[in-house]
Scaffold this active site. Structure first.
Site, PDB file in Angstrom:
ATOM      1  N   ARG A  51       0.827  -1.217   0.000  1.00  0.00           N
ATOM      2  CA  ARG A  51       0.000   0.000   0.000  1.00  0.00           C
ATOM      3  C   ARG A  51       0.861   1.267   0.000  1.00  0.00           C
ATOM      4  O   ARG A  51       0.472   2.292  -0.548  1.00  0.00           O
ATOM      5  CB  ARG A  51      -0.887   0.026   1.239  1.00  0.00           C
ATOM      6  CG  ARG A  51      -2.051  -0.923   1.175  1.00  0.00           C
ATOM      7  CD  ARG A  51      -2.712  -1.003   2.517  1.00  0.00           C
ATOM      8  NE  ARG A  51      -1.738  -1.306   3.560  1.00  0.00           N
ATOM      9  CZ  ARG A  51      -2.010  -1.433   4.842  1.00  0.00           C
ATOM     10  NH1 ARG A  51      -3.240  -1.260   5.260  1.00  0.00           N
ATOM     11  NH2 ARG A  51      -1.061  -1.713   5.718  1.00  0.00           N
ATOM     12  N   LYS A 148       2.547 -18.935   4.938  1.00  0.00           N
ATOM     13  CA  LYS A 148       1.846 -19.497   6.082  1.00  0.00           C
ATOM     14  C   LYS A 148       1.353 -18.348   6.956  1.00  0.00           C
ATOM     15  O   LYS A 148       1.928 -17.267   6.852  1.00  0.00           O
ATOM     16  CB  LYS A 148       2.759 -20.436   6.852  1.00  0.00           C
ATOM     17  CG  LYS A 148       3.741 -19.735   7.811  1.00  0.00           C
ATOM     18  CD  LYS A 148       4.385 -20.702   8.755  1.00  0.00           C
ATOM     19  CE  LYS A 148       4.558 -20.089  10.108  1.00  0.00           C
ATOM     20  NZ  LYS A 148       5.321 -20.826  11.070  1.00  0.00           N
ATOM     21  N   LYS A 182      14.709 -26.421   3.078  1.00  0.00           N
ATOM     22  CA  LYS A 182      16.031 -26.564   3.707  1.00  0.00           C
ATOM     23  C   LYS A 182      16.775 -27.737   3.072  1.00  0.00           C
ATOM     24  O   LYS A 182      16.197 -28.784   2.811  1.00  0.00           O
ATOM     25  CB  LYS A 182      15.882 -26.803   5.214  1.00  0.00           C
ATOM     26  CG  LYS A 182      15.444 -25.547   5.960  1.00  0.00           C
ATOM     27  CD  LYS A 182      15.355 -25.799   7.441  1.00  0.00           C
ATOM     28  CE  LYS A 182      14.819 -24.596   8.170  1.00  0.00           C
ATOM     29  NZ  LYS A 182      15.777 -23.493   8.258  1.00  0.00           N
ATOM     30  N   ASP A 235       1.300 -22.799  15.022  1.00  0.00           N
ATOM     31  CA  ASP A 235       2.369 -22.062  14.355  1.00  0.00           C
ATOM     32  C   ASP A 235       3.490 -22.980  13.853  1.00  0.00           C
ATOM     33  O   ASP A 235       4.110 -22.688  12.837  1.00  0.00           O
ATOM     34  CB  ASP A 235       2.945 -21.023  15.336  1.00  0.00           C
ATOM     35  CG  ASP A 235       3.843 -20.017  14.650  1.00  0.00           C
ATOM     36  OD1 ASP A 235       3.442 -19.500  13.591  1.00  0.00           O
ATOM     37  OD2 ASP A 235       4.958 -19.751  15.156  1.00  0.00           O
ATOM     38  N   HIS A 240       5.421 -27.257  10.052  1.00  0.00           N
ATOM     39  CA  HIS A 240       6.827 -27.668   9.947  1.00  0.00           C
ATOM     40  C   HIS A 240       7.101 -29.060  10.532  1.00  0.00           C
ATOM     41  O   HIS A 240       7.700 -29.906   9.882  1.00  0.00           O
ATOM     42  CB  HIS A 240       7.736 -26.664  10.651  1.00  0.00           C
ATOM     43  CG  HIS A 240       7.531 -25.248  10.208  1.00  0.00           C
ATOM     44  ND1 HIS A 240       7.332 -24.911   8.897  1.00  0.00           N
ATOM     45  CD2 HIS A 240       7.499 -24.089  10.899  1.00  0.00           C
ATOM     46  CE1 HIS A 240       7.191 -23.595   8.809  1.00  0.00           C
ATOM     47  NE2 HIS A 240       7.278 -23.086  10.015  1.00  0.00           N
ATOM     48  N   LYS A 338       9.679 -21.784  22.271  1.00  0.00           N
ATOM     49  CA  LYS A 338      10.439 -20.535  22.230  1.00  0.00           C
ATOM     50  C   LYS A 338      11.191 -20.356  23.534  1.00  0.00           C
ATOM     51  O   LYS A 338      10.840 -20.954  24.543  1.00  0.00           O
ATOM     52  CB  LYS A 338       9.473 -19.380  22.015  1.00  0.00           C
ATOM     53  CG  LYS A 338       8.798 -19.479  20.661  1.00  0.00           C
ATOM     54  CD  LYS A 338       8.162 -18.191  20.238  1.00  0.00           C
ATOM     55  CE  LYS A 338       7.633 -18.285  18.828  1.00  0.00           C
ATOM     56  NZ  LYS A 338       8.676 -18.270  17.809  1.00  0.00           N
TER      57      LYS A 338
HETATM   58  P1  NAP Z   1       4.629  -7.550   7.695  1.00  0.00           P
HETATM   59  O1  NAP Z   1       6.002  -7.198   8.092  1.00  0.00           O
HETATM   60  O2  NAP Z   1       3.478  -7.081   8.525  1.00  0.00           O
HETATM   61  O3  NAP Z   1       4.426  -7.032   6.203  1.00  0.00           O
HETATM   62  C1  NAP Z   1       3.185  -7.057   5.568  1.00  0.00           C
HETATM   63  C2  NAP Z   1       3.336  -6.487   4.182  1.00  0.00           C
HETATM   64  O4  NAP Z   1       2.044  -6.476   3.586  1.00  0.00           O
HETATM   65  C3  NAP Z   1       3.862  -5.073   4.130  1.00  0.00           C
HETATM   66  O5  NAP Z   1       4.649  -4.908   2.987  1.00  0.00           O
HETATM   67  C4  NAP Z   1       2.592  -4.241   3.998  1.00  0.00           C
HETATM   68  O6  NAP Z   1       2.934  -3.030   3.368  1.00  0.00           O
HETATM   69  C5  NAP Z   1       1.765  -5.145   3.097  1.00  0.00           C
HETATM   70  N1  NAP Z   1       0.329  -4.925   3.228  1.00  0.00           N
HETATM   71  C6  NAP Z   1      -0.407  -4.852   4.353  1.00  0.00           C
HETATM   72  N2  NAP Z   1      -1.703  -4.641   4.055  1.00  0.00           N
HETATM   73  C7  NAP Z   1      -1.780  -4.581   2.708  1.00  0.00           C
HETATM   74  C8  NAP Z   1      -2.842  -4.390   1.787  1.00  0.00           C
HETATM   75  N3  NAP Z   1      -4.095  -4.190   2.216  1.00  0.00           N
HETATM   76  N4  NAP Z   1      -2.559  -4.433   0.476  1.00  0.00           N
HETATM   77  C9  NAP Z   1      -1.302  -4.612   0.026  1.00  0.00           C
HETATM   78  N5  NAP Z   1      -0.258  -4.793   0.844  1.00  0.00           N
HETATM   79  C10 NAP Z   1      -0.491  -4.787   2.170  1.00  0.00           C
HETATM   80  O7  NAP Z   1       4.451  -9.130   7.562  1.00  0.00           O
HETATM   81  P2  NAP Z   1       5.599 -10.217   7.264  1.00  0.00           P
HETATM   82  O8  NAP Z   1       6.231 -10.598   8.553  1.00  0.00           O
HETATM   83  O9  NAP Z   1       6.451  -9.735   6.165  1.00  0.00           O
HETATM   84  O10 NAP Z   1       4.731 -11.471   6.812  1.00  0.00           O
HETATM   85  C11 NAP Z   1       4.149 -11.587   5.543  1.00  0.00           C
HETATM   86  C12 NAP Z   1       3.536 -12.976   5.426  1.00  0.00           C
HETATM   87  O11 NAP Z   1       4.561 -13.953   5.552  1.00  0.00           O
HETATM   88  C13 NAP Z   1       2.521 -13.307   6.520  1.00  0.00           C
HETATM   89  O12 NAP Z   1       1.515 -14.131   5.994  1.00  0.00           O
HETATM   90  C14 NAP Z   1       3.350 -14.088   7.531  1.00  0.00           C
HETATM   91  O13 NAP Z   1       2.556 -14.957   8.313  1.00  0.00           O
HETATM   92  C15 NAP Z   1       4.270 -14.850   6.611  1.00  0.00           C
HETATM   93  N6  NAP Z   1       5.537 -15.253   7.250  1.00  0.00           N
HETATM   94  C16 NAP Z   1       6.412 -14.316   7.693  1.00  0.00           C
HETATM   95  C17 NAP Z   1       7.603 -14.729   8.267  1.00  0.00           C
HETATM   96  C18 NAP Z   1       8.610 -13.724   8.739  1.00  0.00           C
HETATM   97  O14 NAP Z   1       9.704 -14.138   9.118  1.00  0.00           O
HETATM   98  N7  NAP Z   1       8.305 -12.452   8.732  1.00  0.00           N
HETATM   99  C19 NAP Z   1       7.895 -16.087   8.395  1.00  0.00           C
HETATM  100  C20 NAP Z   1       6.982 -17.025   7.922  1.00  0.00           C
HETATM  101  C21 NAP Z   1       5.809 -16.598   7.340  1.00  0.00           C
HETATM  102  P3  NAP Z   1       2.005  -1.716   3.408  1.00  0.00           P
HETATM  103  O15 NAP Z   1       1.705  -1.440   4.852  1.00  0.00           O
HETATM  104  O16 NAP Z   1       2.823  -0.691   2.727  1.00  0.00           O
HETATM  105  O17 NAP Z   1       0.780  -2.078   2.644  1.00  0.00           O
END
Ligand code: NAP
Length: 492
Positions: A51, A148, A182, A235, A240, A338
């Site tokens: 966004r 996920k 992995k 989770d 996993h 954790k």
């Molecule tokens: P995050 O840091 O909260 O990032 C979310 C992203 O989505 C941001 O780029 C945000 O940017 C965008 N976003 C939010 N609302 C939006 C909308 N309405 N339209 C378009 N874009 C939107 O989350 P994350 O940790 O990167 O995780 C992303 C996904 O990966 C999740 O499903 C999470 O469960 C999964 N995941 C993450 C990790 C990890 O290590 N982080 C590990 C495993 C799985 P804007 O605010 O600019 O829109």
């Protein structure tokens, strides 16, 4: 050993959530590393979307910062980074709105492979799929990569599968479980099915039990609110740990082919017996007082999630059985948590005693053969064997490890193992779904997990507190002790 990197065909990859944590730490730096390795062709395009309103130069600046922060010195080459940034672009899009889609559509090339990575919160997966279709962006060959968590129970996973299936064929949907990317996890299949050595012993007759451990040192940190609605069972175990269990327990697929492998994994999940609550231990980590002047106090789980009454587990250990001919009666002990003593993920297969010992004097020193598959850190394998202790003085036995660290065994290639996300993204581009979960697999995993979680709720008790930096709650030790077994030590 010469590294073999096979370039992929030119592609257009759209990363939704390009400004988020996952994209910043894993996806963008990972794509750069594949570029550096020569795997991404110059004709490829990577388009970030989120966004946040920003133009292309601002996104390139953002991407450069992520590469600076997350790519090691050996691959941090300014000329290569500049060339990589050249293939990047950005479109501001709200998954819930209608603006920006036409701009995105015009940027995509009809002849290139099209992939859309949904690196956004799970509430947006359905909206993205629907809008990609509605705006004519989802071609029949397009692929979507879904992060996920895939649902939070069977009903929500089914609903999400149905939404995705309304716009995409199963062959277009790549449900990520990054554990499957992995190196060691794939090596598990190579060790089992490219060698004759273990397969004859790989069953209840010769295997005493299996332990699967995924231990983290971190707490829930800033993800407290999300985590508290999920817990370790949802989770970690539902995805996993179950995937790891499947790879150990499955029958040989007829071919290393996506559906052949996934059919065999699905059979394992369906054969999993329901787990009685008496075979499950849940825990919550306690806070830790600073020990030295440089330390700070570490909050406990309840403080981290801001709810003193939370009944969500940050640790779970359980005993599972696979009810089929191969595994009847062999327990699979799973644990994850954790704030434990060390960050480690491993699978340990403990074999039974030889049927008869000829070494009377050495009986006391005898230990079981254990095959340990280390996922992190130091990916590798280790087989504990009994040998004669060197020197005179009779026949004394000693257990020694036959150790294969990938880093040592494979030299430079062993230390240069691509991150799981890198491998998985390249598999999406190649159109290889072997390491991605199929819809029926995810649903079957929830069907096994749901009654366990319903059991937690019916019990209504609080998870057992455990000390930060420990191996988990006391009752988890008892889960093994009462079977006359012991957990392996949690250490790096
Ligand atoms: P995050 O840091 O909260 O990032 C979310 C992203 O989505 C941001 O780029 C945000 O940017 C965008 N976003 C939010 N609302 C939006 C909308 N309405 N339209 C378009 N874009 C939107 O989350 P994350 O940790 O990167 O995780 C992303 C996904 O990966 C999740 O499903 C999470 O469960 C999964 N995941 C993450 C990790 C990890 O290590 N982080 C590990 C495993 C799985 P804007 O605010 O600019 O829109």
């Amino acid at each position: 050993m010469v590294s073999r990197v096979i370039p992929v065909d030119p592609f257009d990859l759209v990363v939704f959530g390009a400004t988020g944590d996952l994209a910043s730490r894993k996806i963008l730096p990972g794509l750069y590393r594949r570029w550096f390795a020569g795997q991404i062709p110059e004709g490829a395009r990577i388009i970030g979307a989120a966004r946040t309103e920003m133009d292309r130069p601002a996104f390139l600046d953002f991407a450069r910062k992520q590469i600076d922060e997350h790519v090691g010195a050996t691959k941090h080459d300014p000329a290569q980074i500049a060339a990589f940034l050249d293939i990047l672009d950005y479109v501001p899009i709200d998954a819930m709105g209608e603006a920006g889609w036409e701009e995105l559509r015009l940027k995509l090339r009809p002849e290139a492979i099209r992939a859309f990575y949904f690196s956004v919160g799970p509430a947006l997966f359905g909206a993205l799929a629907t809008r990609l279709h509605a705006h004519g962006i989802a071609t029949p060959e397009a692929r979507i990569v879904v992060e996920k968590p895939f649902g939070r129970d069977l009903a929500s996973a089914r609903a999400l599968n149905a939404t995705l299936a309304a716009h995409f064929d199963e062959a277009q949907i790549y449900r990520i479980d990054h554990y499957l990317g992995k190196e060691t996890v794939q090596n598990l299949m190579a060790v089992r099915f490219a060698n004759i050595l273990f397969e004859p012993l790989w069953n209840a007759q010769f295997v005493d039990h299996v332990q699967i451990t995924v231990a983290e040192t971190v707490g829930v940190g800033g993800r407290g609110a999300y985590y508290d609605r999920s817990g370790a069972m949802r989770d970690m175990v539902q995805n996993h740990l179950m995937q790891l269990l499947c790879l150990i327990a499955m029958e040989p697929p007829y071919h290393f082919d996506p559906d052949a492998v996934r059919d065999e994994k699905l059979k394992v999940i369906r054969a999993l017996q329901p787990v009685p609550q008496t075979d499950i231990v849940r825990g919550q980590y306690l806070g830790q007082r600073a020990k030295g002047a440089c330390d700070t106090d570490q909050p406990g789980y309840l403080e981290d999630v801001g709810d003193a009454e939370s009944r969500t587990e940050s640790y779970v250990a359980l005993k599972a059985y696979v009810a089929n001919w191969r595994w009847k009666g062999t327990p699979f002990y799973l644990r994850t948590g954790k704030r434990l003593r060390a960050r480690t993920s491993e699978i340990a297969i403990t074999f039974k005693e030889p049927p008869h010992s000829i070494f009377d004097e050495a009986d006391e020193s005898w230990r079981e053969n254990v095959l340990v598959i280390r996922l992190q850190p130091n990916e590798g394998m280790n087989l504990k064997m009994m040998i004669k202790e060197p020197g005179p003085g009779g026949m004394r036995l000693v257990q020694v490890p036959l150790d294969m660290s990938f880093a040592e065994a494979l030299g430079e290639e062993g230390t240069d193992i691509p991150d799981a996300y890198e491998r998985l993204i390249m598999d999406v581009i190649r159109g290889n779904q072997t390491l991605f979960m199929r819809g029926d697999e995810v649903e079957a995993a929830w069907a096994w997990t749901d009654p366990i979680i319903a059991g937690f709720e019916a019990r209504g008790d609080k998870p057992q507190p455990y000390d930060a930096g420990s191996s988990g709650p006391e009752d988890a030790l008892m889960l093994m002790h009462r079977d006359g077994r012991r957990w392996r030590e949690i250490r790096e």
